[in-house]
Design a protein around this motif. Structure first.
Motif, PDB file in Angstrom:
ATOM      1  N   VAL A 118       3.780  -6.432 -14.825  1.00 52.24           N
ATOM      2  CA  VAL A 118       3.695  -6.342 -13.363  1.00 52.24           C
ATOM      3  C   VAL A 118       2.242  -6.098 -12.932  1.00 52.24           C
ATOM      4  CG1 VAL A 118       4.407  -4.986 -11.358  1.00 52.24           C
ATOM      5  CG2 VAL A 118       6.080  -5.554 -13.124  1.00 52.24           C
ATOM      6  N   ARG A 119       1.546  -5.257 -13.676  1.00 56.61           N
ATOM      7  CA  ARG A 119       0.139  -4.967 -13.361  1.00 56.61           C
ATOM      8  C   ARG A 119      -0.726  -6.230 -13.452  1.00 56.61           C
ATOM      9  NH1 ARG A 119      -1.896   0.109 -12.690  1.00 56.61           N
ATOM     10  NH2 ARG A 119      -0.092   1.159 -13.601  1.00 56.61           N
ATOM     11  N   TYR A 128      -0.278  -5.890  -9.118  1.00 61.41           N
ATOM     12  CA  TYR A 128       0.285  -4.677  -8.526  1.00 61.41           C
ATOM     13  C   TYR A 128      -0.329  -3.438  -9.171  1.00 61.41           C
ATOM     14  CZ  TYR A 128       3.671  -7.935  -6.584  1.00 61.41           C
ATOM     15  OH  TYR A 128       4.238  -8.986  -5.924  1.00 61.41           O
ATOM     16  N   VAL A 129      -0.418  -2.371  -8.405  1.00 58.82           N
ATOM     17  CA  VAL A 129      -1.103  -1.154  -8.871  1.00 58.82           C
ATOM     18  C   VAL A 129      -0.151   0.039  -8.991  1.00 58.82           C
ATOM     19  CG1 VAL A 129      -2.955   0.501  -8.387  1.00 58.82           C
ATOM     20  CG2 VAL A 129      -3.281  -1.936  -7.882  1.00 58.82           C
ATOM     21  N   ASN A 130       0.551   0.333  -7.906  1.00 57.46           N
ATOM     22  CA  ASN A 130       1.444   1.503  -7.881  1.00 57.46           C
ATOM     23  C   ASN A 130       2.873   1.074  -8.202  1.00 57.46           C
ATOM     24  OD1 ASN A 130      -0.653   3.293  -7.182  1.00 57.46           O
ATOM     25  ND2 ASN A 130      -0.456   2.726  -5.026  1.00 57.46           N
ATOM     26  N   ILE A 131       3.147   1.009  -9.497  1.00 58.82           N
ATOM     27  CA  ILE A 131       4.438   0.506  -9.984  1.00 58.82           C
ATOM     28  C   ILE A 131       5.345   1.698 -10.257  1.00 58.82           C
ATOM     29  CG2 ILE A 131       5.557  -0.845 -11.794  1.00 58.82           C
ATOM     30  CD1 ILE A 131       2.435  -1.849 -12.232  1.00 58.82           C
ATOM     31  N   CYS A 132       6.472   1.741  -9.590  1.00 55.77           N
ATOM     32  CA  CYS A 132       7.383   2.880  -9.813  1.00 55.77           C
ATOM     33  C   CYS A 132       8.576   2.457 -10.664  1.00 55.77           C
ATOM     34  CB  CYS A 132       7.847   3.496  -8.494  1.00 55.77           C
ATOM     35  SG  CYS A 132       8.951   2.496  -7.490  1.00 55.77           S
ATOM     36  N   ALA A 149       4.596   2.977  -3.292  1.00 51.35           N
ATOM     37  CA  ALA A 149       4.720   2.030  -4.399  1.00 51.35           C
ATOM     38  C   ALA A 149       4.564   0.610  -3.864  1.00 51.35           C
ATOM     39  CB  ALA A 149       6.071   2.189  -5.078  1.00 51.35           C
ATOM     40  N   ASP A 150       3.970  -0.280  -4.686  1.00 46.66           N
ATOM     41  CA  ASP A 150       3.892  -1.678  -4.273  1.00 46.66           C
ATOM     42  C   ASP A 150       4.793  -2.583  -5.121  1.00 46.66           C
ATOM     43  OD1 ASP A 150       2.373  -1.699  -6.599  1.00 46.66           O
ATOM     44  OD2 ASP A 150       0.499  -2.274  -5.637  1.00 46.66           O
ATOM     45  N   TYR A 151       5.483  -1.968  -6.113  1.00 46.56           N
ATOM     46  CA  TYR A 151       6.433  -2.720  -6.940  1.00 46.56           C
ATOM     47  C   TYR A 151       7.380  -1.709  -7.570  1.00 46.56           C
ATOM     48  CZ  TYR A 151       7.979  -6.681  -9.837  1.00 46.56           C
ATOM     49  OH  TYR A 151       8.710  -7.702 -10.395  1.00 46.56           O
ATOM     50  N   ALA A 152       8.656  -2.089  -7.734  1.00 41.86           N
ATOM     51  CA  ALA A 152       9.641  -1.173  -8.311  1.00 41.86           C
ATOM     52  C   ALA A 152      10.370  -1.815  -9.485  1.00 41.86           C
ATOM     53  CB  ALA A 152      10.663  -0.744  -7.250  1.00 41.86           C
ATOM     54  N   LEU A 153      10.396  -1.097 -10.598  1.00 42.10           N
ATOM     55  CA  LEU A 153      11.205  -1.467 -11.764  1.00 42.10           C
ATOM     56  C   LEU A 153      12.469  -0.621 -11.721  1.00 42.10           C
ATOM     57  CD1 LEU A 153       8.385  -1.433 -14.477  1.00 42.10           C
ATOM     58  CD2 LEU A 153       9.514  -3.470 -13.559  1.00 42.10           C
ATOM     59  N   GLU A 183      11.362  -2.710   0.766  1.00 41.33           N
ATOM     60  CA  GLU A 183      10.346  -3.510   1.460  1.00 41.33           C
ATOM     61  C   GLU A 183       9.253  -3.976   0.502  1.00 41.33           C
ATOM     62  OE1 GLU A 183       8.984  -1.207   4.761  1.00 41.33           O
ATOM     63  OE2 GLU A 183      10.911  -1.292   5.805  1.00 41.33           O
ATOM     64  N   ILE A 184       9.415  -3.676  -0.790  1.00 42.26           N
ATOM     65  CA  ILE A 184       8.440  -4.088  -1.806  1.00 42.26           C
ATOM     66  C   ILE A 184       9.158  -4.942  -2.858  1.00 42.26           C
ATOM     67  CG2 ILE A 184       6.913  -2.106  -1.477  1.00 42.26           C
ATOM     68  CD1 ILE A 184       8.256  -0.807  -3.930  1.00 42.26           C
TER      69      ILE A 184
END
Length: 200
Positions: free
Chosen positions: A10-11, A15-19, A108-112, A122-123
């Motif tokens: 993902v990075r 994307y930076v702030n991956i939760c 967060a800008d992406y979620a796993l 919304e991300i």
């Protein structure tokens, strides 16, 4: 074992702030469902973190504070028994996950997401089957969710001592179902989960 495979993929997309997101408490007969979201620093491995189900209660408790102190950001959220009854357990779980992600102090800008379904966020999101055993951030979230819910069940045990919540954490053990039949349900029981027990 590459704990950061999903985070790295993902990075690489920018994307930076991956939760990582996981839940605890879908199966129990009582209490809310809990979800947690964790953002780790780039390439961060927290020693000892694993799928919460593979760790002892003592180990989970120890890692709980380590994760909170060392992660970039975390959030813990719940969906209530009333929401479980109104929405069903799957939708209530998605609601708890959504609350956990939206409650992060860093956006967060992406979620796993652990499992095979993602909440509406919304991300961008990606589900990871058995994510708590394959992703460091999801595994960290699994520990925060499990410990938070277990601690709540220990509080319930003081309020409703006859049910033994400190032991089974609300799951449908023989002792728990026997207590329900003997004393009847209490206000934190999920009535839709008790139909088979009460209709015997």
């Amino acid at each position: 074992m590459d704990w950061l495979k999903y985070e790295r993929e993902v990075r690489e997309k920018g994307y930076v702030n991956i939760c990582g997101v996981d839940e605890a408490g879908r199966g129990p007969l009582a209490g809310p469902v809990c979800a947690a979201a964790v953002i780790l620093r780039k390439n961060q491995i927290i020693e000892g973190v694993n799928d919460s189900k593979k760790l002892s209660e003592k180990k989970r408790e120890a890692l709980f504070d380590v994760i909170k102190n060392e992660a970039e950001a975390y959030s813990i959220a719940f969906a209530s028994v009333e929401e479980i009854e109104e929405l069903n357990i799957l939708n209530a779980t998605m609601l708890a996950m959504k609350r956990a992600v939206e409650g992060l102090p860093i956006r967060a800008d992406y979620a796993l997401i652990d499992g095979n379904k993602t909440p509406e966020l919304e991300i961008p999101t990606q589900y990871v089957v058995k994510g708590d055993a394959n992703s460091m951030s999801i595994a960290a979230a699994s520990i925060l969710a499990k410990v938070s819910r277990d601690r709540l069940c220990r509080d319930y045990a003081e309020k409703y001592p006859e049910y033994g919540f400190e032991r089974h954490k609300g799951y449908g053990t023989k002792a728990h179902t026997e207590a329900i039949l003997k004393y009847g349900p209490c206000e934190i029981h999920r009535m839709s989960f008790l139909k088979k027990i009460l209709n015997k």
